[in-house]
Write a protein that holds these residues in place. Structure first.
Motif, short mmCIF file in Angstrom:
data_model
loop_
_atom_site.label_atom_id
_atom_site.label_comp_id
_atom_site.label_asym_id
_atom_site.label_seq_id
_atom_site.Cartn_x
_atom_site.Cartn_y
_atom_site.Cartn_z
N ASP A 61 0.82 -1.22 0.00
CA ASP A 61 0.00 0.00 0.00
C ASP A 61 0.85 1.26 0.00
O ASP A 61 0.32 2.37 -0.06
CB ASP A 61 -0.94 -0.01 1.22
N TRP A 62 2.16 1.12 0.09
CA TRP A 62 3.02 2.30 0.13
C TRP A 62 2.99 3.07 -1.19
O TRP A 62 2.79 2.48 -2.27
CB TRP A 62 4.46 1.90 0.41
N GLU A 84 -0.23 4.16 10.85
CA GLU A 84 -1.37 5.03 10.50
C GLU A 84 -1.54 6.21 11.46
O GLU A 84 -1.72 7.35 11.02
CB GLU A 84 -2.64 4.19 10.47
N ASN A 99 2.18 8.08 3.85
CA ASN A 99 3.00 7.13 3.11
C ASN A 99 2.23 6.03 2.41
O ASN A 99 2.80 5.28 1.62
CB ASN A 99 4.05 6.51 4.04
N LYS A 100 0.92 5.92 2.68
CA LYS A 100 0.11 4.88 2.05
C LYS A 100 -1.03 5.49 1.24
O LYS A 100 -1.65 6.47 1.66
CB LYS A 100 -0.47 3.93 3.11
N LYS A 101 -1.32 4.86 0.11
CA LYS A 101 -2.42 5.34 -0.73
C LYS A 101 -3.74 5.30 0.01
O LYS A 101 -4.60 6.17 -0.18
CB LYS A 101 -2.48 4.49 -2.01
#
Length: 422
Positions: free
Chosen positions: A123-124, A332, A347-349
């Motif tokens: 997911d990054w 998160e 940092n994650k979509k």
């Protein structure tokens, strides 16, 4: 690694006491994790909140956060990686494109297992994750991202009859042409803004440089058909304003040019809008943002993703503590806190919606999903220092043959990426 081995060896309370994990009186011994973070990456308020929260969640760990200057940081990090580790950092923030140069000598911890098992590698953001790899292993853990968007004058768009921001390249050219009149520049795009050019090249399927297999030779690729199409679009767009063909976006600073009031658009990180309004308060409320348009309306254009990764030196004597710090900073809770505090992209979509509601960040997050980074070679810094890409761009914009100049620039990139060059 030293801490992990000790955990395997020490198997009784009496032995644990001797290993320094449990004190003689039965209480836990507090350990200190030293973290190097770069100046202005996080506010003092954020660092205070994080330190208090982390230490509350990890009663056996103390944080020693030391702020570093970007100037000269490369040599300082390299020296720390080569030292005995007893007084050096356990976690280091590095620029997302710097990871290969530190990983090359085998002086960083391989964090591939933790990334896949615990930290959500799939997911990054690719523009942070990909440059954090070296030889197919993950050494850099994405922390935060910042990328370019289009900053525009809402009032000038309205006066030109443009009711909504363009979503495709063709719409962008059409809008910029309508805006480029009556003394206003449709777009201010400096001739040597190679970061923006890179996005156009990637959109076309091209690359700045390519590698002949893993561990193979790097070759400049500016002369590929795809890369040439990217340069051609840059030339068309750049002509719809008066940006200097022989300078980059910092000479002069494009925020100052925009603040003078006769520029409809620039390509920059959203935070630059604050500088613009400081210079020209009359523009407050008149500035908007949209992602750099792509070739089709279904997704934004590719952009260079700037930002930082977190790494763990191989010589740390606090590996477990270092991993705990990274898990928290990149997780998160604290990652979205940092993004909201500093106007970053998480940092994650999947965390993009966590920073919704602010136009500039939303535009940046949309573009970040198409983010890329420079070629993953430790020698890319030599290319940026010499920067034949800038010279190539100026020559094309002043009428030289693009294919011929691209070939020369590619040859120079190849020479600079030669691992045997001295």
């Amino acid at each position: 690694m030293r801490r992990r081995l000790l955990a395997l060896v020490c198997v009784s309370a009496s032995v644990l006491s001797g290993c320094g994990l449990i004190s003689q009186d039965g209480g836990s011994e507090r350990r200190t994790v030293t973290v190097w973070l770069m100046k202005d990456s996080a506010s003092q308020d954020f660092l205070k909140r994080f330190t208090e929260g982390f230490e509350a969640d990890h009663p056996d760990l103390d944080l020693d956060i030391r702020i570093q200057e970007w100037t000269g940081i490369g040599d300082k990090v390299q020296a720390a990686l080569k030292a005995d580790g007893t007084d050096g950092p356990d976690v280091v923030e590095v620029g997302n494109t710097q990871v290969p140069q530190y990983a090359e000598g085998g002086r960083l911890q391989d964090l591939t297992l933790e990334s896949m098992r615990d930290w959500g590698i799939r997911d990054w953001l690719p523009g942070l994750a990909e440059p954090g790899q070296w030889m197919s292993q993950q050494f850099g853990i994405p922390w935060y991202a910042a990328n370019r968007v289009v900053i525009y004058r809402k009032d000038l768009f309205e006066q030109a009859g443009i009711n909504e921001p363009p979503r495709t390249r063709e719409e962008w050219l059409d809008a910029s042409e309508k805006l480029d009149k009556n003394g206003d520049q449709g777009i201010y795009l400096a001739g040597q803004d190679w970061y923006t050019l890179s996005g156009f090249i990637w959109d076309e399927g091209g690359e700045l440089a390519t590698q002949d297999g893993e561990g193979g030779v790097w070759t400049g690729a500016l002369d590929s058909a795809a890369a040439l199409r990217g340069m051609d679009f840059y030339r068309e767009l750049q002509a719809l304003g008066d940006g200097p063909v022989d300078a980059d976006e910092e000479h002069p600073p494009q925020s100052g040019v925009f603040a003078k009031g006769q520029v409809a658009q620039i390509v920059a990180v959203p935070g630059l809008a604050q500088s613009i309004v400081r210079e020209n308060p009359d523009l407050k409320g008149k500035i908007g943002f949209f992602p750099v348009p792509g070739k089709s309306a279904d997704k934004p254009g590719a952009v260079f993703t700037g930002g930082s990764d977190l790494v763990v030196p191989k010589n740390t004597d606090q590996e477990e503590g270092a991993l705990a710090v990274i898990e928290a900073l990149a997780g998160e809770k604290w990652n979205t806190d940092l993004a909201r505090t500093m106007n970053y992209v998480p940092n994650k979509k999947s965390l993009a919606e966590e920073v919704s509601g602010e136009e500039g960040i939303e535009a940046m997050a949309a573009g970040a999903a198409q983010g890329r980074a420079t070629p993953g070679t430790p020698r890319w810094g030599a290319v940026e220092a010499d920067n034949p890409i800038k010279e190539y761009m100026t020559k094309v914009l002043t009428g030289a043959d693009a294919k011929s100049e691209a070939r020369k620039a590619s040859d120079r990139v190849t020479a600079l990426l030669d691992a045997n060059a001295r």
